[in-house]
Design an enzyme around this catalytic site. Sequence first.
Site, PDB file in Angstrom:
ATOM      1  N   ARG A 111     -12.131  15.858   7.473  1.00 24.55           N
ATOM      2  CA  ARG A 111     -12.882  16.207   6.275  1.00 24.55           C
ATOM      3  C   ARG A 111     -14.308  16.580   6.644  1.00 24.55           C
ATOM      4  O   ARG A 111     -14.911  15.979   7.536  1.00 24.55           O
ATOM      5  CB  ARG A 111     -12.895  15.051   5.282  1.00 24.55           C
ATOM      6  CG  ARG A 111     -11.527  14.652   4.768  1.00 24.55           C
ATOM      7  CD  ARG A 111     -11.629  13.430   3.883  1.00 24.55           C
ATOM      8  NE  ARG A 111     -10.328  12.886   3.562  1.00 24.55           N
ATOM      9  CZ  ARG A 111     -10.078  11.590   3.359  1.00 24.55           C
ATOM     10  NH1 ARG A 111     -11.076  10.714   3.440  1.00 24.55           N
ATOM     11  NH2 ARG A 111      -8.877  11.171   3.079  1.00 24.55           N
ATOM     12  N   HIS A 162     -12.819   3.023  -0.320  1.00 23.34           N
ATOM     13  CA  HIS A 162     -12.854   1.932   0.661  1.00 23.34           C
ATOM     14  C   HIS A 162     -13.537   0.685   0.107  1.00 23.34           C
ATOM     15  O   HIS A 162     -14.076  -0.132   0.862  1.00 23.34           O
ATOM     16  CB  HIS A 162     -13.581   2.358   1.947  1.00 23.34           C
ATOM     17  CG  HIS A 162     -12.995   3.547   2.636  1.00 23.34           C
ATOM     18  ND1 HIS A 162     -13.767   4.577   3.148  1.00 23.34           N
ATOM     19  CD2 HIS A 162     -11.708   3.883   2.895  1.00 23.34           C
ATOM     20  CE1 HIS A 162     -12.990   5.490   3.699  1.00 23.34           C
ATOM     21  NE2 HIS A 162     -11.731   5.095   3.549  1.00 23.34           N
ATOM     22  N   ASN A 202       0.873  -1.174   0.000  1.00 19.28           N
ATOM     23  CA  ASN A 202       0.000   0.000   0.000  1.00 19.28           C
ATOM     24  C   ASN A 202       0.905   1.218   0.000  1.00 19.28           C
ATOM     25  O   ASN A 202       1.434   1.611   1.050  1.00 19.28           O
ATOM     26  CB  ASN A 202      -0.916  -0.026   1.225  1.00 19.28           C
ATOM     27  CG  ASN A 202      -1.883   1.148   1.272  1.00 19.28           C
ATOM     28  OD1 ASN A 202      -1.778   2.090   0.495  1.00 19.28           O
ATOM     29  ND2 ASN A 202      -2.828   1.108   2.191  1.00 19.28           N
ATOM     30  N   GLU A 255      -8.561  -5.521   4.323  1.00 17.18           N
ATOM     31  CA  GLU A 255      -8.364  -5.140   2.929  1.00 17.18           C
ATOM     32  C   GLU A 255      -7.177  -5.863   2.321  1.00 17.18           C
ATOM     33  O   GLU A 255      -7.189  -6.231   1.135  1.00 17.18           O
ATOM     34  CB  GLU A 255      -8.183  -3.630   2.838  1.00 17.18           C
ATOM     35  CG  GLU A 255      -9.428  -2.848   3.253  1.00 17.18           C
ATOM     36  CD  GLU A 255      -9.160  -1.373   3.481  1.00 17.18           C
ATOM     37  OE1 GLU A 255      -9.437  -0.592   2.581  1.00 17.18           O
ATOM     38  OE2 GLU A 255      -8.669  -1.029   4.575  1.00 17.18           O
ATOM     39  N   ARG A 280      -2.523  -2.069  -3.452  1.00 18.74           N
ATOM     40  CA  ARG A 280      -3.717  -1.270  -3.231  1.00 18.74           C
ATOM     41  C   ARG A 280      -3.590  -0.029  -4.102  1.00 18.74           C
ATOM     42  O   ARG A 280      -2.649   0.745  -3.986  1.00 18.74           O
ATOM     43  CB  ARG A 280      -3.838  -0.861  -1.768  1.00 18.74           C
ATOM     44  CG  ARG A 280      -5.100  -0.032  -1.505  1.00 18.74           C
ATOM     45  CD  ARG A 280      -4.852   1.066  -0.508  1.00 18.74           C
ATOM     46  NE  ARG A 280      -6.042   1.893  -0.321  1.00 18.74           N
ATOM     47  CZ  ARG A 280      -6.035   3.061   0.290  1.00 18.74           C
ATOM     48  NH1 ARG A 280      -4.911   3.561   0.764  1.00 18.74           N
ATOM     49  NH2 ARG A 280      -7.141   3.756   0.424  1.00 18.74           N
TER      50      ARG A 280
END
Length: 392
Positions: free
Chosen positions: A237, A179, A7, A379, A90
């Site tokens: 955010r 995601h 990743n 993941e 990823r």
Amino acid sequence: MKILVLNSGSSSLKYQLFDVEGENYKVIAKGLAERIGIDGSMVSIKYANGDKKTVTVNLPTHNEALQEVFNLLLNGAISGLDEISAVGHRTVHGGEKFKSSVLINEDVIKTIEDLSQLAPLHNPASVLGIRAVQKALPNIPQVAVFDTAFHQTMPKEAFLYGLPLEQYTRHQIRRYGMHGTSHQYVSAECAKLIGKKGKIITCHLGNGASISAVDNGMCKDTSMGFTPLAGVIMGTRCGDIDPYIPLHIMKYQDKTADEVNNLLNKQSGMLGLSGYSDMRDVEAQYLAGDARTIDALNTYVYTIIKFIGSYIAALGGVDAIVFTAGIGENSPIIRKMVIERLSYLGMSLNEENNNKRGEALEITASDSKVRAFVIPTDEELVIAKDTVRLSK
């Protein structure tokens, strides 16, 4: 066979090494190279036996970072690099080009680069990781697994915005979501637990957060949009806001587009509302009775409830709700607040299970009409499985 999952960030490189025997995937080592291209860079590893090691070393580029990762893997996880059969990456944004994971070739790399305008912080980093592997292990297959791919089953009515159509047809502006590997994994695990694919709402709640509506194993809608800024309130955010607000701030507060971008992405959310971006700090202040934090946490939960409610309508009902990721897996307070506000669905909380951590379990009482689960996301496992499937 051994599968390496990477990743790649702009200044970091997370990794996990899997030992695969049939359907059994065992993590034999994992770690992180951080501060790539920055002073104070280091690489860490944790082996399957629990041993840990951190090395402070100069990492000018991802090439050096990957080499240091290999050095640590060779010091207890593998005896030679030829044991690594394939590498899975990823990759954040696949746009409309990639509806599933793909075996990497030069055309794929070029497309990932071309899609960098949709993920300027992430896609270039993925390419750096891919190129580093090409240099170090030129003859092994690599696979790209896209965060956006799971959401490509959304119908047009869910992903189109109310903009002139050419903004979509010419400029690719639409809802993409993020995601995806997490939503894919936990919805599939939930389906096993309830005995059917059914109608499942998955809540990936971390510093970044998104909620997805999954029907019969396919994504029908998701809260993140053209960028990861949309949807529920997050750590820093803002989530969904009136689209005119950024223009208003630019016009009347004399801020540039870059300044507003920074404000919405890095100064807003829970940080902007409460003064804290880490939910552990938020919860501590909430329990201490801090009025500002109480308002912030209630607002956070309210945005989650709104999305869950809208997705129940979009799905035409719901069988189960899943909590996952850092906050979803580790915050009994947030889960309790959400489920209490969903009591109209015939849901009630199993307090004992809700206070457990680190395992997949049901957190609703046995008589609940709609069930809720905590399912730790994985993941990396999704990436490893796709890498095995495509590299054979």
